[in-house]
Scaffold this motif. Structure first.
Motif, short mmCIF file in Angstrom:
data_model
loop_
_atom_site.label_atom_id
_atom_site.label_comp_id
_atom_site.label_asym_id
_atom_site.label_seq_id
_atom_site.Cartn_x
_atom_site.Cartn_y
_atom_site.Cartn_z
N ALA A 42 -10.17 -6.40 -15.02
CA ALA A 42 -8.89 -5.90 -15.36
C ALA A 42 -8.83 -4.71 -14.56
N MET A 43 -9.88 -3.82 -14.71
CA MET A 43 -10.03 -2.42 -13.84
C MET A 43 -9.73 -2.62 -12.71
N GLU A 44 -10.39 -3.67 -11.88
CA GLU A 44 -10.39 -3.63 -10.26
C GLU A 44 -8.98 -4.14 -10.10
N GLY A 45 -8.48 -5.03 -10.73
CA GLY A 45 -7.02 -5.42 -10.45
C GLY A 45 -6.19 -3.90 -10.30
N ALA A 46 -6.31 -3.18 -11.36
CA ALA A 46 -5.49 -1.96 -11.61
C ALA A 46 -5.65 -1.17 -10.49
N ALA A 47 -6.64 -0.97 -9.85
CA ALA A 47 -7.10 -0.04 -8.88
C ALA A 47 -6.46 -0.63 -7.48
N VAL A 48 -6.36 -1.93 -7.27
CA VAL A 48 -5.75 -2.28 -6.11
C VAL A 48 -4.12 -2.32 -6.24
N THR A 49 -3.84 -2.52 -7.47
CA THR A 49 -2.21 -2.17 -7.72
C THR A 49 -2.03 -0.59 -7.52
N ALA A 50 -2.91 0.27 -7.88
CA ALA A 50 -2.69 1.79 -7.71
C ALA A 50 -2.85 2.01 -6.23
N LEU A 51 -3.52 1.69 -5.58
CA LEU A 51 -3.65 1.80 -4.25
C LEU A 51 -2.47 1.31 -3.41
N ASP A 69 1.03 6.21 9.53
CA ASP A 69 -0.28 6.07 9.85
C ASP A 69 -0.70 7.47 10.63
N GLN A 70 0.05 8.45 10.41
CA GLN A 70 -0.20 9.67 10.76
C GLN A 70 -0.96 10.57 9.70
N VAL A 71 -1.15 9.92 8.67
CA VAL A 71 -1.60 10.61 7.34
C VAL A 71 -2.74 9.53 6.80
N ARG A 72 -4.08 10.05 6.71
CA ARG A 72 -5.13 9.16 6.26
C ARG A 72 -5.35 9.31 4.87
N VAL A 73 -5.48 8.38 4.08
CA VAL A 73 -5.68 8.48 2.70
C VAL A 73 -7.17 8.15 2.37
N ILE A 74 -8.00 9.08 1.58
CA ILE A 74 -9.31 9.04 1.41
C ILE A 74 -9.19 8.63 0.05
N ALA A 75 -9.88 7.43 -0.26
CA ALA A 75 -10.00 6.98 -1.97
C ALA A 75 -11.34 7.58 -2.35
N VAL A 76 -11.00 8.44 -3.18
CA VAL A 76 -12.26 9.33 -3.50
C VAL A 76 -12.80 8.41 -4.85
N SER A 82 0.03 17.84 5.75
CA SER A 82 -1.18 17.41 5.51
C SER A 82 -1.46 16.35 6.33
N THR A 83 -2.62 15.78 6.83
CA THR A 83 -3.01 14.62 7.52
C THR A 83 -3.90 13.70 6.77
N ASN A 84 -4.37 14.40 5.93
CA ASN A 84 -5.60 13.85 5.39
C ASN A 84 -5.64 14.17 3.67
N VAL A 85 -5.14 13.11 2.69
CA VAL A 85 -5.29 13.54 1.40
C VAL A 85 -6.48 12.53 0.72
N ARG A 86 -6.74 13.20 -0.33
CA ARG A 86 -7.87 12.76 -0.91
C ARG A 86 -7.46 12.35 -2.61
N ILE A 87 -7.73 11.06 -2.48
CA ILE A 87 -7.18 10.84 -4.07
C ILE A 87 -8.00 9.60 -4.62
N GLY A 88 -8.35 10.32 -5.80
CA GLY A 88 -9.30 9.68 -6.68
C GLY A 88 -8.86 8.94 -7.91
N SER A 89 -8.54 9.78 -9.03
CA SER A 89 -8.15 9.06 -10.13
C SER A 89 -6.92 8.38 -10.33
N THR A 90 -5.87 8.78 -9.19
CA THR A 90 -4.60 7.98 -9.30
C THR A 90 -5.04 6.51 -8.71
N ILE A 91 -5.97 6.32 -8.02
CA ILE A 91 -6.22 4.97 -7.58
C ILE A 91 -7.36 4.16 -8.45
N PHE A 92 -8.37 5.09 -8.99
CA PHE A 92 -9.32 4.77 -9.40
C PHE A 92 -9.39 4.84 -11.11
#
Length: 258
Positions: free
Chosen positions: A18-27, A46-53, A237-247
């Protein structure tokens, strides 16, 4: 008795789907929002990199996001990244985004051969140390960002904006095994930056590029996290660091009751 004998890991695995499905949806939702913000700033997504933290998150969850097609992940702690990286595919681009200590450099670089970038170089000593270790283990040059403290808080790492040119010069000219790739900032106490923080970093980029004689496109800006990444992208920004919104929220281990 049924739950008594289960390990914590088994319980997590049962709860995982259930958790994992939510992370993919959030991504997917994050990638859509990134695309829209990029378009508003006159750029392609594609000029902005998303880092999944993925700090504090289990390997199984990272694997789900990887299986959904994402390849760029970030960690804040050396111990965590050197435990997780070997358990995951080696085409992942790992970014180290936490405070870097000299005594951990060797274990980080040796333990994560697919480390793509260290985003948190905040003084000459750490730059020199990274440079020496890259040379000694014979890996290809390591991309680094210079971390700038744009909010002026003592609790945050990073050089003062007035010192960013000096440190960027040192990395570019004095560290042959490092590749100066740009600038990074964290922002305000609640990790949502005001436009001033982003503007400060953009101004630092203008000065650094002038001093080094490089084009602004050659100098990345890593700014923006879960709470403010759209605004950061709109401000370059060319590089965003996104943790809790994904995970989901961070999961720090609870103290075991005796």
């Amino acid at each position: 008795m049924s739950h008594q004998g289960e390990s914590e890991e088994e319980r997590q695995q049962m709860a995982a789907p259930a958790m994992e499905g939510a992370a993919v949806t959030a991504l997917r939702s994050v990638m859509f929002r990134v695309q829209q913000a990029a378009e508003r700033s006159g750029r392609r997504s594609d000029q902005v990199r998303v880092i999944a933290v993925s700090k504090t998150k289990p390997v199984s969850l990272i694997r789900q996001v990887y299986d959904a097609g994402h390849r760029c992940f970030g960690e804040n702690y050396v111990q965590e990244i050197i435990e997780k990286a070997p358990q995951l595919p080696d085409d992942i681009e790992w970014h180290f985004i936490g405070h870097m200590q000299s005594n951990k450099v060797k274990s980080l670089l040796a333990g994560v051969p697919n480390l793509t970038m260290v985003e948190s170089v905040d003084d000459e000593k750490i730059a020199n140390h990274l440079d020496r270790v890259v040379a000694s283990i014979g890996r290809k040059p390591l991309k680094v960002l210079v971390q700038v403290n744009t909010s002026g808080e003592a609790s945050k790492s990073g050089v003062e904006p007035s010192s960013c040119v000096e440190l960027a010069k040192h990395v570019k000219l004095g560290c042959p095994n490092l590749e100066f790739s740009g600038l990074m900032t964290i922002g305000m106490p609640d990790y949502t930056s005001t436009p001033e923080n982003f503007r400060t970093l953009s101004n630092c980029r203008i000065e650094v590029c002038k001093a080094l004689g490089i084009a602004e496109e050659q100098c990345e800006l890593s700014m923006g996290m879960s709470g403010d990444f759209e605004q950061a992208i709109e401000m370059g920004s060319t590089n965003v660091r996104i943790g809790s919104t994904i995970f989901g929220p961070r999961e720090y281990p609870k103290k075991q009751a005796n």
